[in-house]
Design a protein around this motif. Structure first.
Motif, PDB file in Angstrom:
ATOM      1  N   ARG A  63       0.833  -1.210   0.000  1.00 52.37           N
ATOM      2  CA  ARG A  63       0.000   0.000   0.000  1.00 52.37           C
ATOM      3  C   ARG A  63       0.865   1.256   0.000  1.00 52.37           C
ATOM      4  NH1 ARG A  63      -2.440   0.892   5.390  1.00 52.37           N
ATOM      5  NH2 ARG A  63      -0.414   1.824   5.698  1.00 52.37           N
ATOM      6  N   ASN A  64       1.888   1.270   0.844  1.00 53.47           N
ATOM      7  CA  ASN A  64       2.775   2.430   0.903  1.00 53.47           C
ATOM      8  C   ASN A  64       3.601   2.577  -0.369  1.00 53.47           C
ATOM      9  OD1 ASN A  64       1.772   2.985   3.403  1.00 53.47           O
ATOM     10  ND2 ASN A  64       3.517   2.158   4.517  1.00 53.47           N
ATOM     11  N   THR A  65       3.921   1.463  -1.006  1.00 52.96           N
ATOM     12  CA  THR A  65       4.636   1.539  -2.280  1.00 52.96           C
ATOM     13  C   THR A  65       3.758   2.188  -3.341  1.00 52.96           C
ATOM     14  OG1 THR A  65       5.887  -0.462  -1.713  1.00 52.96           O
ATOM     15  CG2 THR A  65       5.878   0.197  -4.016  1.00 52.96           C
ATOM     16  N   LEU A  66       2.495   1.777  -3.399  1.00 57.17           N
ATOM     17  CA  LEU A  66       1.558   2.410  -4.338  1.00 57.17           C
ATOM     18  C   LEU A  66       1.411   3.899  -4.045  1.00 57.17           C
ATOM     19  CD1 LEU A  66      -1.496   0.021  -4.823  1.00 57.17           C
ATOM     20  CD2 LEU A  66       0.296   0.582  -6.446  1.00 57.17           C
ATOM     21  N   LEU A  67       1.289   4.239  -2.775  1.00 57.94           N
ATOM     22  CA  LEU A  67       1.092   5.628  -2.387  1.00 57.94           C
ATOM     23  C   LEU A  67       2.299   6.490  -2.745  1.00 57.94           C
ATOM     24  CD1 LEU A  67      -0.658   7.704  -0.821  1.00 57.94           C
ATOM     25  CD2 LEU A  67       0.619   7.020   1.209  1.00 57.94           C
ATOM     26  N   LEU A  68       3.484   6.051  -2.376  1.00 59.72           N
ATOM     27  CA  LEU A  68       4.692   6.835  -2.657  1.00 59.72           C
ATOM     28  C   LEU A  68       5.008   6.855  -4.143  1.00 59.72           C
ATOM     29  CD1 LEU A  68       6.891   5.807   0.382  1.00 59.72           C
ATOM     30  CD2 LEU A  68       5.633   7.925   0.037  1.00 59.72           C
ATOM     31  N   LEU A  69       4.696   5.781  -4.831  1.00 58.17           N
ATOM     32  CA  LEU A  69       4.877   5.754  -6.281  1.00 58.17           C
ATOM     33  C   LEU A  69       3.930   6.755  -6.949  1.00 58.17           C
ATOM     34  CD1 LEU A  69       6.600   4.258  -8.316  1.00 58.17           C
ATOM     35  CD2 LEU A  69       4.857   2.514  -8.447  1.00 58.17           C
TER      36      LEU A  69
ATOM     37  N   VAL B  79       2.761   9.539  -5.572  1.00 53.53           N
ATOM     38  CA  VAL B  79       3.287  10.882  -5.288  1.00 53.53           C
ATOM     39  C   VAL B  79       4.460  11.192  -6.211  1.00 53.53           C
ATOM     40  CG1 VAL B  79       4.478  12.257  -3.535  1.00 53.53           C
ATOM     41  CG2 VAL B  79       2.480  10.914  -2.902  1.00 53.53           C
ATOM     42  N   ALA B  80       5.332  10.223  -6.405  1.00 52.31           N
ATOM     43  CA  ALA B  80       6.501  10.446  -7.265  1.00 52.31           C
ATOM     44  C   ALA B  80       6.103  10.616  -8.726  1.00 52.31           C
ATOM     45  CB  ALA B  80       7.484   9.286  -7.110  1.00 52.31           C
ATOM     46  N   VAL B  81       5.155   9.834  -9.209  1.00 52.43           N
ATOM     47  CA  VAL B  81       4.716   9.957 -10.605  1.00 52.43           C
ATOM     48  C   VAL B  81       4.059  11.309 -10.836  1.00 52.43           C
ATOM     49  CG1 VAL B  81       3.085   9.048 -12.305  1.00 52.43           C
ATOM     50  CG2 VAL B  81       4.567   7.487 -11.058  1.00 52.43           C
ATOM     51  N   LEU B  82       3.259  11.769  -9.877  1.00 51.37           N
ATOM     52  CA  LEU B  82       2.656  13.092  -9.998  1.00 51.37           C
ATOM     53  C   LEU B  82       3.718  14.189  -9.989  1.00 51.37           C
ATOM     54  CD1 LEU B  82      -0.483  12.683  -7.724  1.00 51.37           C
ATOM     55  CD2 LEU B  82      -0.445  12.973 -10.212  1.00 51.37           C
ATOM     56  N   ALA B  83       4.720  14.042  -9.139  1.00 48.40           N
ATOM     57  CA  ALA B  83       5.796  15.039  -9.082  1.00 48.40           C
ATOM     58  C   ALA B  83       6.676  14.969 -10.320  1.00 48.40           C
ATOM     59  CB  ALA B  83       6.637  14.828  -7.829  1.00 48.40           C
ATOM     60  N   HIS B  84       6.754  13.806 -10.950  1.00 46.62           N
ATOM     61  CA  HIS B  84       7.588  13.647 -12.137  1.00 46.62           C
ATOM     62  C   HIS B  84       7.066  14.473 -13.302  1.00 46.62           C
ATOM     63  CE1 HIS B  84       9.531  11.369 -15.502  1.00 46.62           C
ATOM     64  NE2 HIS B  84      10.551  11.500 -14.674  1.00 46.62           N
ATOM     65  N   ARG B  85       5.795  14.834 -13.276  1.00 50.29           N
ATOM     66  CA  ARG B  85       5.249  15.717 -14.323  1.00 50.29           C
ATOM     67  C   ARG B  85       5.893  17.095 -14.262  1.00 50.29           C
ATOM     68  NH1 ARG B  85       1.547  14.560 -18.375  1.00 50.29           N
ATOM     69  NH2 ARG B  85       0.727  16.635 -18.058  1.00 50.29           N
ATOM     70  N   LEU B  86       6.349  17.489 -13.069  1.00 55.06           N
ATOM     71  CA  LEU B  86       6.898  18.834 -12.878  1.00 55.06           C
ATOM     72  C   LEU B  86       8.415  18.877 -12.787  1.00 55.06           C
ATOM     73  CD1 LEU B  86       4.353  20.010 -10.174  1.00 55.06           C
ATOM     74  CD2 LEU B  86       4.279  20.449 -12.636  1.00 55.06           C
TER      75      LEU B  86
ATOM     76  N   VAL C 232      -6.762   5.060  -5.365  1.00 54.01           N
ATOM     77  CA  VAL C 232      -7.302   6.188  -6.128  1.00 54.01           C
ATOM     78  C   VAL C 232      -6.193   7.151  -6.519  1.00 54.01           C
ATOM     79  CG1 VAL C 232      -8.765   8.249  -5.919  1.00 54.01           C
ATOM     80  CG2 VAL C 232      -9.641   6.017  -5.242  1.00 54.01           C
ATOM     81  N   LEU C 233      -5.293   7.438  -5.592  1.00 54.01           N
ATOM     82  CA  LEU C 233      -4.173   8.330  -5.913  1.00 54.01           C
ATOM     83  C   LEU C 233      -3.265   7.721  -6.973  1.00 54.01           C
ATOM     84  CD1 LEU C 233      -2.951  11.061  -5.194  1.00 54.01           C
ATOM     85  CD2 LEU C 233      -1.575   9.909  -3.477  1.00 54.01           C
ATOM     86  N   PHE C 234      -3.048   6.405  -6.908  1.00 54.85           N
ATOM     87  CA  PHE C 234      -2.235   5.736  -7.917  1.00 54.85           C
ATOM     88  C   PHE C 234      -2.915   5.783  -9.281  1.00 54.85           C
ATOM     89  CE2 PHE C 234      -0.544   1.823  -9.988  1.00 54.85           C
ATOM     90  CZ  PHE C 234       0.787   2.193 -10.017  1.00 54.85           C
TER      91      PHE C 234
END
Length: 181
Positions: A106-112, A114-121, A168-170
């Protein structure tokens, strides 16, 4: 496109990262590291809270490697292949749950996410450090004994709302990853 995924994107780096995640969680997962707390003193952050960052760093490494000119003119949809690789990475963390605990996937999905969303920027390093910063901010502000609703990494492994929010965030991160800039 298979050659592009292995030689340019280097998706072969993710399975060793998943293996490292399992080894770290199995050998030292319950080890607590001192983290300062805003409520005073220090709190303990278990190593299995930080272990998903191994997978996040490997995925960000793969996503940052690319040839934009080749991807723009490719016949095969590179964004779709990246989304499939991200889904496969998220799916491959779940068979390890009996070995590492249910909270780690679950934490891997969550942090992944966050990182994928930040990777857009930003680039891969910035995205990885954004996920690390989000985790440390959660550990700094929230109380591990009684986590707030937003402190998803600290919720018990059987918390259905935390699982749903992570999924949902993933999904949102995959959708934003596939959207054109």
């Amino acid at each position: 496109m298979n050659r592009y995924a292995t030689t340019v994107r280097r998706w072969w780096a993710v399975p060793p990262a998943l293996l490292a995640l399992v080894l770290v969680c199995r050998t030292a997962g319950a080890l607590e590291l001192p983290v300062p707390s805003l409520s005073g003193g220090t709190t303990g952050a278990r190593l299995d809270h930080l272990a998903p960052l191994i997978v996040v760093a490997a995925v960000m490494y793969c996503l940052d490697r690319g040839i934009p000119e080749a991807e723009a003119t490719a016949v095969a949809p590179v964004r779709t292949l990246d989304a499939a690789a991200l889904l496969l990475t998220g799916a491959l963390t779940h068979p390890a749950a009996p070995l590492v605990g249910l909270a780690v996937p679950r934490n891997t999905l969550l942090l992944l996410a966050v990182a994928v969303l930040a990777h857009r920027l930003t680039h891969a390093t910035g995205a990885t450090f954004t996920a690390l910063g989000a985790l440390f901010l959660t550990l700094l502000i929230a109380d591990p004994g009684d986590p707030y609703w937003w402190a998803l990494p600290l919720h018990p492994s059987d918390s259905l709302p935390a699982w749903l929010a992570s999924a949902v965030l993933f999904g949102a991160a995959l959708w934003f990853k596939g959207a054109r800039r």
